[in-house]
Design an enzyme around this catalytic site. Sequence first.
Site, mmCIF file in Angstrom:
data_model
loop_
_atom_site.group_PDB
_atom_site.id
_atom_site.type_symbol
_atom_site.label_atom_id
_atom_site.label_comp_id
_atom_site.label_asym_id
_atom_site.label_seq_id
_atom_site.Cartn_x
_atom_site.Cartn_y
_atom_site.Cartn_z
ATOM 1 N N GLU A 1 23.586 37.509 54.788
ATOM 2 C CA GLU A 1 22.202 37.976 54.692
ATOM 3 C C GLU A 1 22.268 39.477 54.450
ATOM 4 O O GLU A 1 22.730 40.223 55.310
ATOM 5 C CB GLU A 1 21.446 37.713 56.001
ATOM 6 C CG GLU A 1 21.012 36.293 56.201
ATOM 7 C CD GLU A 1 20.153 35.739 55.097
ATOM 8 O OE1 GLU A 1 19.502 36.541 54.381
ATOM 9 O OE2 GLU A 1 20.151 34.524 54.917
ATOM 10 N N CYS B 1 15.531 44.254 56.770
ATOM 11 C CA CYS B 1 15.810 43.763 55.417
ATOM 12 C C CYS B 1 14.553 43.124 54.837
ATOM 13 O O CYS B 1 14.443 42.966 53.627
ATOM 14 C CB CYS B 1 17.001 42.826 55.383
ATOM 15 S SG CYS B 1 16.866 41.459 56.482
HETATM 16 C C1 UN1 Z 1 16.001 41.560 59.344
HETATM 17 O O1 UN1 Z 1 15.346 42.523 58.992
HETATM 18 O O2 UN1 Z 1 17.222 41.531 59.123
HETATM 19 O O3 UN1 Z 1 10.821 38.691 59.677
HETATM 20 C C2 UN1 Z 1 15.443 40.411 60.088
HETATM 21 C C3 UN1 Z 1 11.209 39.697 60.237
HETATM 22 C C4 UN1 Z 1 12.002 39.567 61.511
HETATM 23 C C5 UN1 Z 1 13.454 39.459 61.221
HETATM 24 C C6 UN1 Z 1 13.970 40.491 60.282
HETATM 25 N N1 UN1 Z 1 11.536 38.402 62.220
HETATM 26 O O4 UN1 Z 1 10.993 40.810 59.806
#
Ligand code: UN1
Length: 497
Positions: free
Chosen positions: A250, A284
Site C-alpha cells: 500500500e 495516503c
Molecule cells: C493511510 O493513510 O495510510 O481512510 C490510511 C482513511 C483512514 C486510513 C488511512 N481510515 O483515511
Amino acid sequence: MAKTFKNFIAGHWVSPSTGLYYENRNPADWRDLIGRFPSSGPKDVERAIASAWRGFEAWRTVPVPQRGDILRRVGDLLTKHKESIARTMTREMGKVLAEARGDVQEGIDTAYYAAGEGRRRIGYTVPSELRNKWAMSMRRPIGVAGIITPFNFPMAIPTWKIFPALLCGNAVIFKPSVDVPHTGTRLVEILLEAGVPPEVVQLVHGRGAAVGDAIVAHPRVPLISYTGSTEIGSRIGAVCGRMHKRLSLEMGGKNAMIVMDDADLDLALEGALWGAFGTTGQRCTATSRLLLHRRIHDRFLRMLVDRVEKLRLGDGLLPTTDVGPMINEAALTNTMRYVGIAKDEGAELVCGGARPRGAKLAHGWFHRPTVFAGVKAGSRLEQEEVFGPVLAVVRVKSLDEAIRVNNGVRYGLSSSLYTKDIDAAYTAVAELDCRITYINAPTIGAEAHLPFGGVKETGNGHREGGWQVYEFFSETKAVYVDYSGSLQRAQIDTYDV
Ligand code: UN1
C-alpha cells in the site's frame, strides 16, 4: 530520565543485539523525550524469525474460532485503553487527539471484524464432475508474516495487517516505523495480554535499512505486508519478486476531490478541510488536489482560504488545536521543498506556504496549512505526493475534464465527488480510476470491513480490510474425497448428457 524500551523476541522483552538505541521525541515539542528505543540489527531479526516459526507450529493448529476469540479480547482491551493509547499516539506522532482516538477505534473495529471472520474462514464445497465424490477448498495459514508499517496510522495500519495475519494462523514479525515505536509497543503488550502466545508475535524496533531489509530479504519470511512510500515499496517488490514471496503493498496517493457547480458548497468546504488537513495531510488517502468547477471556482476558493487561515496549529493534545505538527524534520523539509517547486511552476500561493511564526510553536515540526491555486494539470505539485498539509487547486470546465485530471496521475487510491446530480455521481463511480470513491464526502474515512487499496503505483493488487485481506494472509488448498470405492478418472470417465 526517559524510559528505555525493548524488543519482544522469543517470548521475552529484550535489549537489541547491537546495544544501540535511538531517541523518540514529541514532534510538537522536541524537548519532550518519549523514550529510547532499540536500533536493532539483522541478528535480532534472525532470532525473531526462528522463534516465530516455533510459535507458528503451535498457533496454526489452534481452531480458527478460538483465534478469533483472542482477537475479540484484543478488541476489548483496545477499547479499555483507547484514551491512553490515543494520548500516547498524539504525543508520539502529533495528530490531534480526536483523530488519534479514531485511529485506535479503527483498530478496535478491525479486531471485532477479525473475531467474526474466525467463524467464517470460508472455503467452498462444489459439486464434483464424478459420482460419489466431494470437491471442496479450504484455507491454510502460510507461516511467518513480516509486517512493516508507517507512522501516520500507528495503531490502525498495524492492526489491518496483524489481526488478519493472526486470525489466519500465521506468526508475525512486526516492525513499526521508527517514529511511532511507543504505540507499536502498546499494541504488542495488548496482544500478549489478550492471550496471543508469546512466540506468535515478535516486535523488532529499528530502521528500515537494518531491520526492514533483513525481514524482507530473509528466506524464511514468505509473506510481507508493507505500507509506505512507492519508492521503498518498489525496492521491496524487487526483492520479493526474486524470492517468490507473497507481498502486499500500500503506497502513495494523489487523491482529488471534485466539486461540481451544483454541489452543496458548505458541505464540500467541510470535506475539503478535513480531507486535506486531517493528520496534517499525512495520509495516503489525503485530499491533496481540489478540482473546482469553473462556475464555483472563485467563490469556493474564497470560502476555503477564509477557513484555512483560521485553522489553529498546535500540540494535538490541546483541545484548541485543529492541525498538529508534521512527523519530523525530513517531512517538514520535504513540504517546504514542494512549496518552492509549486512557486517555481507558477502556481499561486493563496495561504500558508511557510512555518508558523511565534515562540509557542518554535520547538515543533509545524507547517502552516497551505493552498495553491492556479495549479496546472501535469505540473509537479499536481502529480507528486507531498504527504503534508498542501492542497493544490485546479480549475476544471466539466465533469469529463475533472475525471481526466483525476485519472492523469500515477496513483489510484481514493477519489471524491461533490454533486447533487445522480447521473454525475454514478459516472464518477464508474470512471474515476481509483479503488475508493466517495460521493459527497472527502477522500478519507475508509472503514474496516471494506476493501482498502489502489491501482497503478498505489498498490500491487492486494487489498487490506474486508474479507479480501484474509485471502492475502492465507493459502487455498483444494480437497477431493472420492467415496465411490472405484477408480474414477477425472476428465476421462466422462458421462453423456
Ligand atoms: C493511510 O493513510 O495510510 O481512510 C490510511 C482513511 C483512514 C486510513 C488511512 N481510515 O483515511
